[in-house]
Design a protein around this motif. Structure first.
Motif, mmCIF file in Angstrom:
data_model
loop_
_atom_site.group_PDB
_atom_site.id
_atom_site.type_symbol
_atom_site.label_atom_id
_atom_site.label_comp_id
_atom_site.label_asym_id
_atom_site.label_seq_id
_atom_site.Cartn_x
_atom_site.Cartn_y
_atom_site.Cartn_z
ATOM 1 N N HIS A 124 25.806 -53.128 11.484
ATOM 2 C CA HIS A 124 25.545 -51.966 12.547
ATOM 3 C C HIS A 124 26.913 -51.830 13.319
ATOM 4 O O HIS A 124 27.292 -52.741 13.670
ATOM 5 C CB HIS A 124 24.377 -52.434 13.666
ATOM 6 C CG HIS A 124 23.781 -51.053 14.334
ATOM 7 N ND1 HIS A 124 24.657 -50.250 15.247
ATOM 8 C CD2 HIS A 124 22.747 -50.547 14.228
ATOM 9 C CE1 HIS A 124 24.010 -49.499 15.535
ATOM 10 N NE2 HIS A 124 22.688 -49.482 14.878
ATOM 11 N N TYR A 163 27.564 -47.368 21.156
ATOM 12 C CA TYR A 163 26.574 -48.225 20.995
ATOM 13 C C TYR A 163 26.779 -49.681 21.838
ATOM 14 O O TYR A 163 28.164 -50.227 21.729
ATOM 15 C CB TYR A 163 26.581 -48.625 19.318
ATOM 16 C CG TYR A 163 25.600 -47.581 18.533
ATOM 17 C CD1 TYR A 163 24.423 -47.692 18.530
ATOM 18 C CD2 TYR A 163 26.546 -46.735 18.043
ATOM 19 C CE1 TYR A 163 23.801 -46.464 17.667
ATOM 20 C CE2 TYR A 163 25.904 -45.689 17.261
ATOM 21 C CZ TYR A 163 24.454 -45.668 17.280
ATOM 22 O OH TYR A 163 23.949 -44.582 16.515
ATOM 23 N N PRO A 211 13.669 -44.321 22.760
ATOM 24 C CA PRO A 211 14.566 -44.539 21.490
ATOM 25 C C PRO A 211 14.137 -43.316 20.610
ATOM 26 O O PRO A 211 14.939 -42.912 19.704
ATOM 27 C CB PRO A 211 14.137 -45.804 20.753
ATOM 28 C CG PRO A 211 12.777 -46.036 21.264
ATOM 29 C CD PRO A 211 12.880 -45.678 22.725
ATOM 30 N N ALA A 249 21.447 -39.814 15.631
ATOM 31 C CA ALA A 249 21.993 -40.555 14.629
ATOM 32 C C ALA A 249 20.832 -41.354 13.657
ATOM 33 O O ALA A 249 19.724 -41.238 14.102
ATOM 34 C CB ALA A 249 22.780 -41.875 15.103
ATOM 35 N N GLY A 250 21.186 -41.501 12.482
ATOM 36 C CA GLY A 250 20.337 -42.188 11.730
ATOM 37 C C GLY A 250 18.943 -41.284 11.276
ATOM 38 O O GLY A 250 18.045 -41.808 10.814
ATOM 39 N N ALA A 304 27.032 -45.193 11.419
ATOM 40 C CA ALA A 304 26.903 -46.051 12.755
ATOM 41 C C ALA A 304 26.094 -47.221 12.025
ATOM 42 O O ALA A 304 25.888 -48.249 12.884
ATOM 43 C CB ALA A 304 25.976 -45.363 13.762
ATOM 44 N N VAL A 305 25.135 -47.042 11.252
ATOM 45 C CA VAL A 305 24.503 -48.160 10.518
ATOM 46 C C VAL A 305 24.425 -48.121 8.897
ATOM 47 O O VAL A 305 24.620 -46.942 8.455
ATOM 48 C CB VAL A 305 23.037 -47.929 10.981
ATOM 49 C CG1 VAL A 305 22.348 -46.738 10.648
ATOM 50 C CG2 VAL A 305 21.892 -49.285 10.486
ATOM 51 N N LEU A 352 15.128 -52.555 11.409
ATOM 52 C CA LEU A 352 16.452 -52.465 12.370
ATOM 53 C C LEU A 352 16.165 -51.853 13.574
ATOM 54 O O LEU A 352 16.601 -52.179 14.858
ATOM 55 C CB LEU A 352 17.572 -52.030 11.678
ATOM 56 C CG LEU A 352 18.954 -52.185 12.338
ATOM 57 C CD1 LEU A 352 19.974 -52.393 11.283
ATOM 58 C CD2 LEU A 352 19.209 -51.102 12.962
ATOM 59 N N LYS A 353 15.749 -50.610 13.546
ATOM 60 C CA LYS A 353 15.597 -49.617 14.773
ATOM 61 C C LYS A 353 14.327 -50.424 15.606
ATOM 62 O O LYS A 353 14.656 -50.045 16.804
ATOM 63 C CB LYS A 353 15.064 -48.330 14.111
ATOM 64 C CG LYS A 353 16.234 -47.507 13.459
ATOM 65 C CD LYS A 353 15.695 -46.293 13.241
ATOM 66 C CE LYS A 353 16.632 -45.253 12.703
ATOM 67 N NZ LYS A 353 17.108 -44.460 14.030
ATOM 68 N N ARG A 354 13.577 -51.005 15.171
ATOM 69 C CA ARG A 354 12.412 -51.635 16.171
ATOM 70 C C ARG A 354 12.725 -52.735 16.652
ATOM 71 O O ARG A 354 12.255 -52.899 17.766
ATOM 72 C CB ARG A 354 11.037 -51.673 15.289
ATOM 73 C CG ARG A 354 9.782 -51.656 15.811
ATOM 74 C CD ARG A 354 8.848 -51.545 14.917
ATOM 75 N NE ARG A 354 8.479 -52.699 14.350
ATOM 76 C CZ ARG A 354 8.033 -53.921 14.597
ATOM 77 N NH1 ARG A 354 7.503 -53.932 15.738
ATOM 78 N NH2 ARG A 354 7.786 -54.912 13.923
ATOM 79 N N TRP A 359 21.539 -50.518 21.720
ATOM 80 C CA TRP A 359 21.289 -49.132 22.465
ATOM 81 C C TRP A 359 22.442 -48.027 22.117
ATOM 82 O O TRP A 359 23.488 -48.709 21.884
ATOM 83 C CB TRP A 359 20.999 -49.513 24.127
ATOM 84 C CG TRP A 359 19.992 -50.275 24.077
ATOM 85 C CD1 TRP A 359 18.676 -50.260 24.235
ATOM 86 C CD2 TRP A 359 20.052 -51.903 24.143
ATOM 87 N NE1 TRP A 359 18.015 -51.092 24.759
ATOM 88 C CE2 TRP A 359 18.705 -52.297 24.752
ATOM 89 C CE3 TRP A 359 21.263 -52.736 24.036
ATOM 90 C CZ2 TRP A 359 18.529 -53.863 24.653
ATOM 91 C CZ3 TRP A 359 20.786 -54.097 24.220
ATOM 92 C CH2 TRP A 359 19.458 -54.628 24.362
ATOM 93 N N LYS A 360 22.036 -47.041 22.503
ATOM 94 C CA LYS A 360 23.260 -46.037 22.106
ATOM 95 C C LYS A 360 23.210 -45.052 23.578
ATOM 96 O O LYS A 360 22.274 -44.498 23.975
ATOM 97 C CB LYS A 360 23.036 -45.016 20.920
ATOM 98 C CG LYS A 360 21.906 -44.347 20.812
ATOM 99 C CD LYS A 360 21.860 -43.800 19.350
ATOM 100 C CE LYS A 360 20.540 -43.247 18.935
ATOM 101 N NZ LYS A 360 19.832 -43.955 17.777
ATOM 102 N N ILE A 382 15.786 -50.644 7.484
ATOM 103 C CA ILE A 382 16.451 -49.475 8.407
ATOM 104 C C ILE A 382 15.371 -49.176 9.398
ATOM 105 O O ILE A 382 15.423 -49.185 10.645
ATOM 106 C CB ILE A 382 16.872 -48.181 7.761
ATOM 107 C CG1 ILE A 382 17.300 -47.218 8.965
ATOM 108 C CG2 ILE A 382 15.831 -47.503 7.203
ATOM 109 C CD1 ILE A 382 18.773 -47.617 9.597
#
Lengths: 92, 146
Positions: free
Chosen positions: B80, B49, B139, B145-146, B91-92, B115-117, B122-123, B112
């Motif tokens: 994170h 990440y 994404p 993950a997640g 990871a989160v 957070l992703k938005r 980045w991963k 959650i």
């Protein structure tokens, strides 16, 4: 007798993350910018001419200027500024 | 209220401690862990990440403030990882605590999802040590993950 050397122009720093970094090959670029500034979109067009793979990435990316979201891509950026390219986020 | 962007392992026990408090009867913690998803180069062994640190920290703090305002929860965590995170590691971690379960569930879900938005993280997948699979631009792809 020593000649006076003009001070080096301060560039703009371009931060490249994720796919933008992959497209350019480095995480940051110091890019020349005139003292009076240049609009961000025109400056990025210059960058794309040198790194064509960045064009597609920019279409889906957000821009941040000095850590703040840049809503207007025509906003003027100048020497010493930090312009970041944020491809779609992928946290979590 | 607790936000964290950390290169060190995230402790789920520490998240529970951060969400503890008198009268907080509903506590929800979500943990997103790295999965060993298959790739053409072999199964994922880790995700790496990266974050744009200052805007990411600010976005995490804004998310917490918004969660507390919208759902009335009393305590939140939004943590994170950055750097290399091995399969099975967190990871989160997000969480919320309130007097009752409903706002805690709603706030944790909000944290959650948003957070992703909204958080500039980045991963990149690592399928084998020393090998770098091609990065996926979306994404919605190459998640693991997640």
């Amino acid at each position: 007798m020593s000649r006076r050397v003009p001070p080096a122009a301060v560039p703009l720093r371009l931060l490249l993350f994720a796919t933008a970094r992959t497209a350019v090959g480095v995480p940051r670029l110091d890019w020349p910018v005139p003292a009076e500034g240049r609009s961000a979109d025109l400056l990025l067009a210059d960058v794309v001419r040198q790194y064509p793979a960045l064009r597609r990435i920019l279409r889906g990316s957000r821009l941040f200027l000095n850590g703040e979201p840049l809503a207007d891509p025509a906003a003027r950026v100048g020497p010493g500024d930090e312009l970041a390219v944020h491809p779609p986020y992928g946290g979590g | 209220m607790s936000t964290r962007l950390s290169a060190r392992p995230l402790s789920i026990a520490a998240a529970h401690r951060a969400l503890d408090g008198p009268g907080l009867g509903g506590v929800v913690v979500f943990v997103g862990r790295v999965r060993p998803d298959p790739t053409p180069a072999g199964p994922v062994v880790a995700l790496v990440y990266e974050a744009h640190a200052a805007p990411a920290r600010r976005a995490l703090a804004e998310l917490e403030r918004e969660a507390r305002r919208r759902f009335g929860v009393e305590r939140t965590v939004a943590w994170h990882r950055v750097g290399r995170v091995a399969v099975g590691e967190a990871a989160v971690v997000v969480g919320a605590a309130a007097a009752h379960r409903r706002p805690a569930f709603q706030a944790a879900r909000f944290l959650i999802d948003e957070l992703k938005r909204r958080v500039p993280v980045w991963k990149e997948r690592r399928a084998r040590p020393g090998r770098r699979p091609r990065q996926r631009p979306s994404p919605r792809r190459g998640r693991s993950a997640g």
